[in-house]
Design a protein around this motif. Structure first.
Motif, PDB file in Angstrom:
ATOM      1  N   TRP A 180      -6.476  27.451 -12.115  1.00  0.00           N
ATOM      2  CA  TRP A 180      -7.235  28.665 -12.355  1.00  0.00           C
ATOM      3  C   TRP A 180      -6.445  29.899 -11.940  1.00  0.00           C
ATOM      4  O   TRP A 180      -5.539  29.838 -11.126  1.00  0.00           O
ATOM      5  CB  TRP A 180      -8.577  28.629 -11.639  1.00  0.00           C
ATOM      6  N   TRP A 181      -6.846  31.010 -12.531  1.00  0.00           N
ATOM      7  CA  TRP A 181      -6.233  32.314 -12.270  1.00  0.00           C
ATOM      8  C   TRP A 181      -7.004  33.018 -11.163  1.00  0.00           C
ATOM      9  O   TRP A 181      -8.238  33.050 -11.166  1.00  0.00           O
ATOM     10  CB  TRP A 181      -6.267  33.138 -13.548  1.00  0.00           C
ATOM     11  N   ALA A 182      -6.282  33.560 -10.202  1.00  0.00           N
ATOM     12  CA  ALA A 182      -6.898  34.339  -9.121  1.00  0.00           C
ATOM     13  C   ALA A 182      -6.800  35.821  -9.470  1.00  0.00           C
ATOM     14  O   ALA A 182      -5.705  36.395  -9.457  1.00  0.00           O
ATOM     15  CB  ALA A 182      -6.211  34.052  -7.790  1.00  0.00           C
ATOM     16  N   ASP A 183      -7.912  36.421  -9.813  1.00  0.00           N
ATOM     17  CA  ASP A 183      -7.954  37.831 -10.201  1.00  0.00           C
ATOM     18  C   ASP A 183      -7.580  38.704  -9.009  1.00  0.00           C
ATOM     19  O   ASP A 183      -8.275  38.690  -7.987  1.00  0.00           O
ATOM     20  CB  ASP A 183      -9.363  38.170 -10.691  1.00  0.00           C
ATOM     21  N   PRO A 184      -6.506  39.490  -9.098  1.00  0.00           N
ATOM     22  CA  PRO A 184      -6.125  40.339  -7.967  1.00  0.00           C
ATOM     23  C   PRO A 184      -7.171  41.383  -7.622  1.00  0.00           C
ATOM     24  O   PRO A 184      -7.206  41.871  -6.483  1.00  0.00           O
ATOM     25  CB  PRO A 184      -4.813  40.988  -8.439  1.00  0.00           C
ATOM     26  N   HIS A 185      -8.038  41.728  -8.568  1.00  0.00           N
ATOM     27  CA  HIS A 185      -9.106  42.677  -8.266  1.00  0.00           C
ATOM     28  C   HIS A 185     -10.050  42.136  -7.191  1.00  0.00           C
ATOM     29  O   HIS A 185     -10.692  42.902  -6.473  1.00  0.00           O
ATOM     30  CB  HIS A 185      -9.910  42.997  -9.536  1.00  0.00           C
ATOM     31  N   ASN A 186     -10.135  40.793  -7.091  1.00  0.00           N
ATOM     32  CA  ASN A 186     -11.023  40.190  -6.099  1.00  0.00           C
ATOM     33  C   ASN A 186     -10.549  40.415  -4.669  1.00  0.00           C
ATOM     34  O   ASN A 186     -11.299  40.179  -3.722  1.00  0.00           O
ATOM     35  CB  ASN A 186     -11.171  38.686  -6.362  1.00  0.00           C
TER      36      ASN A 186
END
Length: 317
Positions: A180-186
């Motif tokens: 999965w991709w970890a959204d940097p916005h999080n």
């Protein structure tokens, strides 16, 4: 996925099966996928349920174009969905600025999903998302409707994972060998929700001894049930535009009758706030000749004598 069935996968499948239990075979199901763990896990378990129940399943990946490399993230999601046997489509949207970046992105995403015409659109919101939503509502002082958080079913939108923790979706992905991709916005402190997730929630868990996310989600469930009951009662009120009728109602019921009238007149429910409702209430309980109350959606409420009415607001008026 070989070997013994992971119990978290079994839980996810059962949640999806329950969320879709009212649909007939052949119903069109769309999973909204971002490339993150929550939506990939949802897609994986939904593929199993759709195969068993003969649903027509597909996925939509909305590319908001807000970050460099978003097209690569979408392409990688397509690859993994294909491996799961799910046909998918990437939809590119232009995100505006109205209401802030998060609200604008959400609005663009939901508009894109609505255009699919699916019988059900599945969203990967988790119990953690619900807890954060409740905290945001508390911080805004937006009243019980905001504290009620997200509904498991909201029209065609369905959220099967609202009782599942975020860590469980990562476990489902591992069981399916999905990356999965970890959204940097999080993790970006510029976003209020990110600070809640990374700073406030861990502190609350420490101070209150754990179980905070679950408690907030339970609170949302309870408040949502109360809201639904009061909304049902509000819909049965006779002569809901008469001032004498409204004045005799309990404040909690009167606000819902006023809100329902505004929505029926065409007000934008997503932008209708407690402040707007308080102004409408003053037309009933503290009227001193106010001309009209402007509402989002190009609608105004006017009091004339002992009755309220709604009019369209002229452009520029």
């Amino acid at each position: 996925m070989g070997g013994a069935l992971d119990p978290t996968v079994a839980t996810g499948r059962n949640l999806v099966r329950s969320a879709l239990s009212d649909l007939e075979p052949g119903s069109r199901i769309v999973v909204a996928v971002s490339g993150g763990a929550d939506s990939l896990a949802l897609a994986a378990v939904t593929a199993f349920v759709a195969d068993r129940e003969a649903y027509a399943l597909s996925a939509v990946i909305v590319d908001h174009q807000l970050q460099d490399g978003s097209a690569r993230v979408a392409a990688r999601a397509v690859e993994q969905l294909t491996d799961l046997g799910i046909s998918s489509e990437v939809v590119t949207v232009d995100v505006g600025t109205a209401g802030g970046p998060e609200a604008s992105a959400r609005r663009a995403r939901y508009e894109a999903l609505a255009r699919t015409g699916a019988d059900a659109i599945l969203l990967g919101h988790t119990l953690d998302d619900q807890a954060e939503t409740v905290l945001l509502g508390l911080g805004r002082g937006s009243g019980p409707r905001s504290i009620a958080g997200m509904s498991p079913i909201d029209g065609v939108l369905r959220r099967p994972f609202l009782s599942l923790r975020r860590a469980a979706t990562e476990q489902i992905c591992r069981a399916y060998d999905l990356t999965w991709w970890a959204d940097p916005h999080n993790a970006d402190v510029a976003y209020r929700r990110s600070r809640l997730r990374n700073e406030v929630m861990p502190l609350l868990e420490e101070v209150l001894g754990g179980g905070v996310a679950e408690a907030l989600a339970r609170t949302a469930d309870q408040v949502r049930a109360d809201n639904a009951c009061l909304d049902d009662i509000a819909a049965t009120v006779d002569s809901p535009l008469r001032v004498d009728t409204l004045r005799d109602l309990a404040p909690a019921l009167r606000s819902r009758v006023l809100r329902l009238g505004a929505l029926e007149a065409g007000a934008d429910g997503s932008a209708l706030t407690a402040t707007h409702l308080a102004e409408l209430d003053r037309l009933v309980t503290s009227w001193h000749g106010q001309r009209r109350i402007e509402l989002p959606g190009g609608v105004a409420c006017v009091r004339e004598g002992d009755s309220l009415s709604y009019v369209r607001t002229p452009v520029g008026g």
